[in-house]
Design a protein around this motif. Sequence first.
Motif, PDB file in Angstrom:
ATOM      1  N   ASN A 106       8.412  -4.080  14.359  1.00  0.00           N
ATOM      2  CA  ASN A 106       7.147  -4.801  14.519  1.00  0.00           C
ATOM      3  C   ASN A 106       6.037  -3.914  15.102  1.00  0.00           C
ATOM      4  O   ASN A 106       4.873  -4.285  15.065  1.00  0.00           O
ATOM      5  N   ILE A 107       6.398  -2.744  15.615  1.00  0.00           N
ATOM      6  CA  ILE A 107       5.366  -1.866  16.176  1.00  0.00           C
ATOM      7  C   ILE A 107       4.446  -1.299  15.086  1.00  0.00           C
ATOM      8  O   ILE A 107       3.235  -1.483  15.146  1.00  0.00           O
ATOM      9  N   PRO A 108       5.006  -0.624  14.058  1.00  0.00           N
ATOM     10  CA  PRO A 108       4.100  -0.181  12.988  1.00  0.00           C
ATOM     11  C   PRO A 108       3.415  -1.349  12.280  1.00  0.00           C
ATOM     12  O   PRO A 108       2.276  -1.240  11.839  1.00  0.00           O
ATOM     13  N   TYR A 109       4.132  -2.480  12.194  1.00  0.00           N
ATOM     14  CA  TYR A 109       3.548  -3.641  11.537  1.00  0.00           C
ATOM     15  C   TYR A 109       2.285  -4.102  12.271  1.00  0.00           C
ATOM     16  O   TYR A 109       1.224  -4.284  11.668  1.00  0.00           O
ATOM     17  N   VAL A 110       2.407  -4.281  13.590  1.00  0.00           N
ATOM     18  CA  VAL A 110       1.259  -4.762  14.365  1.00  0.00           C
ATOM     19  C   VAL A 110       0.162  -3.700  14.421  1.00  0.00           C
ATOM     20  O   VAL A 110      -1.031  -4.020  14.377  1.00  0.00           O
ATOM     21  N   ALA A 111       0.583  -2.443  14.489  1.00  0.00           N
ATOM     22  CA  ALA A 111      -0.407  -1.359  14.487  1.00  0.00           C
ATOM     23  C   ALA A 111      -1.267  -1.426  13.224  1.00  0.00           C
ATOM     24  O   ALA A 111      -2.448  -1.083  13.241  1.00  0.00           O
ATOM     25  N   THR A 112      -0.680  -1.882  12.115  1.00  0.00           N
ATOM     26  CA  THR A 112      -1.434  -2.029  10.867  1.00  0.00           C
ATOM     27  C   THR A 112      -2.258  -3.310  10.850  1.00  0.00           C
ATOM     28  O   THR A 112      -3.393  -3.326  10.370  1.00  0.00           O
ATOM     29  N   MET A 113      -1.649  -4.374  11.373  1.00  0.00           N
ATOM     30  CA  MET A 113      -2.320  -5.678  11.310  1.00  0.00           C
ATOM     31  C   MET A 113      -3.558  -5.750  12.207  1.00  0.00           C
ATOM     32  O   MET A 113      -4.525  -6.444  11.875  1.00  0.00           O
ATOM     33  N   ASN A 114      -3.512  -5.062  13.359  1.00  0.00           N
ATOM     34  CA  ASN A 114      -4.646  -5.126  14.280  1.00  0.00           C
ATOM     35  C   ASN A 114      -5.969  -4.742  13.613  1.00  0.00           C
ATOM     36  O   ASN A 114      -6.903  -5.543  13.590  1.00  0.00           O
ATOM     37  N   PRO A 115      -6.063  -3.516  13.042  1.00  0.00           N
ATOM     38  CA  PRO A 115      -7.333  -3.172  12.398  1.00  0.00           C
ATOM     39  C   PRO A 115      -7.624  -4.059  11.195  1.00  0.00           C
ATOM     40  O   PRO A 115      -8.791  -4.322  10.878  1.00  0.00           O
ATOM     41  N   LEU A 116      -6.550  -4.556  10.555  1.00  0.00           N
ATOM     42  CA  LEU A 116      -6.752  -5.429   9.396  1.00  0.00           C
ATOM     43  C   LEU A 116      -7.461  -6.709   9.823  1.00  0.00           C
ATOM     44  O   LEU A 116      -8.406  -7.159   9.167  1.00  0.00           O
ATOM     45  N   ILE A 117      -7.013  -7.279  10.938  1.00  0.00           N
ATOM     46  CA  ILE A 117      -7.642  -8.520  11.401  1.00  0.00           C
ATOM     47  C   ILE A 117      -9.086  -8.258  11.838  1.00  0.00           C
ATOM     48  O   ILE A 117      -9.991  -9.055  11.566  1.00  0.00           O
ATOM     49  N   ILE A 118      -9.294  -7.095  12.468  1.00  0.00           N
ATOM     50  CA  ILE A 118     -10.667  -6.779  12.887  1.00  0.00           C
ATOM     51  C   ILE A 118     -11.581  -6.611  11.661  1.00  0.00           C
ATOM     52  O   ILE A 118     -12.705  -7.129  11.629  1.00  0.00           O
ATOM     53  N   ASP A 119     -11.069  -5.943  10.644  1.00  0.00           N
ATOM     54  CA  ASP A 119     -11.862  -5.785   9.410  1.00  0.00           C
ATOM     55  C   ASP A 119     -12.159  -7.136   8.768  1.00  0.00           C
ATOM     56  O   ASP A 119     -13.251  -7.370   8.230  1.00  0.00           O
ATOM     57  N   MET A 120     -11.174  -8.019   8.833  1.00  0.00           N
ATOM     58  CA  MET A 120     -11.339  -9.347   8.277  1.00  0.00           C
ATOM     59  C   MET A 120     -12.463 -10.081   9.022  1.00  0.00           C
ATOM     60  O   MET A 120     -13.331 -10.705   8.410  1.00  0.00           O
TER      61      MET A 120
END
Lengths: 456, 162
Positions: free
Chosen positions: A351-365
């Motif tokens: 879940n670490i690489p997963y969340v590391a990816t999701m964080n900027p994704l949510i910000i971009d969203m």
Amino acid sequence: MSSETAAVSQAVVMGPLFWIATAIFILAYALIISEKIHKTIIGMFGAAVMIVLGIVSQEDAFNSLDLGIDWNVIFLLVSMMIIINIMKPTGVFEYIAIKSAKIAKGRPFMIMAIFSVVTATVSAFLDNVTTVLLIAPVTLLICQALELDVVPFLITEAIASNIGGTATLIGDPPNIMIASKAQLDFMAFIYHLTPVIILVLIAYVITIKFIFGKKLQVRDELKQRIMAMNENEAIKDPVLLKKSLVVLSVTIIGFILHGFLHMEPATIALFGAGLLLLVSGNKEPHHIFAEAEWTTLFFFMGLFIIIGGVVKVGLIKWMSVQVLNITQGNLFATSMVVMWFSAFASAFIDNIPYVATMNPLIIDMAKQLWPNLSGTELLHHPDLMPIWWSLSLGACLGGNGTAIGASANVIVVGMAEKMGKPISFKKFMLYGMPLMIESVIICTLYVWLRYYVIKI
Amino acid sequence: MKAKDIMIPLKEYLKPNNTLKEAVTLFKAARRGKEKIGVKGLPVLDKKRMPVGVLTIRDILRAVFPSYMSLMNLGDFTWDGMVEDIAKKIRNKKVSDIMTRKVIIVHEDAPLMECIDHMLKNDIRRLPVTKKDGKVAGMLYEKDIFFAITKAMVKKNSGGKK
């Protein structure tokens, strides 16, 4: 909405650098999942390639919060590791575990339930892996004393540690990462996540009572072995223990107040670690630092730079557009997709690489949804908040689904194997997956009721 | 003096598929010359009498010591009969499961200092001594090196000038 997002997706230039960065990202994640090469090596090499090819500059990789290493996360983790490494030899953790078993009067299900609650509580403040490494050896001893199969105990503790870790900002690395990127403070996590985690934990204990309650029986004479143990003998260094507890209390109060004090959690943790190092009177701190998990820390650093690369070329932005297209910009749907997708993704991948990816994704969203906002106005937009919580709940609790879903699970599986009681992938999933789904259902109801019906 | 001068020629040895029960029985019955003295370790040889491991009483101690005990300070929380229970449980385990696989061997012509070097650096007390073909010729014990040292110390005018 769709015309708007289409316009943004065109803004992503899919040039050669885009494809190179995407290829590095996919290859790195594929190798991490395959476990053919140690993930830290992949993280470091992938990061180096991103910099060498000029996708991110070294300046950005080392100094930019958006494109490089998130030092909040690194310093928070390393400081907590130092505090624990100093506290470990005092014997406090052995004391807590033996005391718990005695409170349960040696009755096996009571031990399982109390150990689960203790594990969850400790895990809310310490790293899950550390918690499991502290509680599991005592569990193995207790099971040997009671002549019980240790496997159900180890599985329930790993799951409890993943549940408990979700409750606070410092409990689990995904929360630390989310807090840093979304600029959420310790009390926000207490206010929004702790209540639902308490519900999940209660449901969990009731569920394991149904699963294991009747099977666990022990002769009274064996219970005497537990009752004969004197937990006070566990305390090896009462002076250091007192100092540690004072510093730990100061640190936790610091966490509670950090938003009010306008300090980052990493500052508080660093202060706690520095203070404890100072007052512990340790003249040779070498072994305390040596025991910090440098491989994990460098995995984080490498990962942040790799993610920085794909953020820079626009891959993450492109992905966020796809998510918005799927959910048609409906934020309730988005938060549900984020929670359930995160849960199943985290059950199989780290879940670490997963969340590391999701964080900027949510910000971009968020940037696409509210192009005129920035800073905390954007990050803390009332409609965005449930999505952060959904990400945390899904990613943390999802780890319970399989034996490889969370580091704590991997640790207990390894310990069981060493004891000659291997836990197969299927066996773990048989317990883990239904329990994970149960917990995510509770979270779904919670998020829906709290943020979309009652709206508080 | 060389390894072969003070080694004990090989008599007893273990096979990888011996049980621990058989192994400890052999430990007790081991002879030195004709005298039954018992030993604290024996080499493990395959069918061709090539060394594949060493089993010592320390390996046996480790086998009864649960792995979780080394992770935390749990020595204060054990109970009477714990060792005996585990010993009974593991008696049918194979020698190959718990033996030390990294065998430090010396050639029969190795000088004594080389033998001491191996013992101190690897914290071991006995060395299988091999012939040119790699087969084990005998065992060299710490105690026998010590006797050689004692001899040199006590003997008048042997080696080294005053």
